[in-house]
Scaffold this motif. Sequence first.
Motif, short mmCIF file in Angstrom:
data_model
loop_
_atom_site.label_atom_id
_atom_site.label_comp_id
_atom_site.label_asym_id
_atom_site.label_seq_id
_atom_site.Cartn_x
_atom_site.Cartn_y
_atom_site.Cartn_z
N LYS A 59 0.36 -0.08 -7.48
CA LYS A 59 0.80 -1.59 -7.27
C LYS A 59 -0.28 -2.54 -7.07
O LYS A 59 -0.30 -3.81 -7.48
N ALA A 60 -1.54 -2.11 -6.26
CA ALA A 60 -2.61 -2.91 -5.93
C ALA A 60 -3.16 -3.41 -7.18
O ALA A 60 -3.64 -4.48 -7.52
N ILE A 61 -3.31 -2.12 -8.17
CA ILE A 61 -4.09 -2.66 -9.42
C ILE A 61 -3.32 -3.61 -10.35
O ILE A 61 -3.94 -4.52 -10.81
N MET A 90 3.11 8.92 -2.76
CA MET A 90 3.36 7.72 -1.98
C MET A 90 1.84 6.82 -1.97
O MET A 90 1.90 5.69 -2.35
N VAL A 91 0.83 7.50 -1.84
CA VAL A 91 -0.58 6.69 -1.94
C VAL A 91 -1.07 6.32 -3.09
O VAL A 91 -1.43 5.25 -3.45
N LEU A 92 -0.59 7.22 -4.29
CA LEU A 92 -0.84 6.73 -5.61
C LEU A 92 -0.12 5.64 -5.86
O LEU A 92 -0.39 4.48 -6.92
N GLU A 93 1.41 5.46 -5.68
CA GLU A 93 2.10 4.43 -5.91
C GLU A 93 1.66 3.30 -5.51
O GLU A 93 1.55 2.06 -5.97
N ASN A 94 0.92 3.21 -4.27
CA ASN A 94 0.44 2.03 -3.56
C ASN A 94 -0.67 1.62 -4.35
O ASN A 94 -1.10 0.33 -4.52
N ILE A 95 -1.76 2.61 -4.69
CA ILE A 95 -2.92 2.14 -5.66
C ILE A 95 -2.44 1.51 -6.93
O ILE A 95 -3.02 0.47 -7.30
#
Length: 142
Positions: free
Chosen positions: A8-10, A1-6
């Motif tokens: 997407k942000a990149i 979950m956290v890695l997916e958000n990171i």
Amino acid sequence: MVLENIVKAIKSIYHPPVTIMCPEEKSRGIAKRFRGLQVLDKSKCIGCGICANTCPNNAIKIVRSRVSKTSNKQRWFPEIDIGHCMFCGLCIDQCPQDALSSSKVYTSGVVRWNHEDLLFTPDQLAREVDVGEEYDEEESKK
């Protein structure tokens, strides 16, 4: 979950921003069903007050006003306090004569410094008096 958000942000770093700096930048287009500042057609209005009764914020009052600039005859017309209006469109939907309609004006005709200036008289709603609109028709076609 956290890695997916990171991730997407990149990925979003390389895309242009979505936010528009209004009013400095012009909009990218207005939706066809956009509800902006109301327009009154005095020839259709019968002064029934249904618009005032359906307004959830009590932003509409029915007042006596001249029928036209040249006539001294007075009738009942709506007066809208745009400062309290939430642009829900219920007044437009409930009008039995279709006297109220919505325009595409949303900044230049509505933004004012004083709250007293946000009270739009029937003459202003009918556009008999200039309300400071600066709307480009080509923007609505996009």
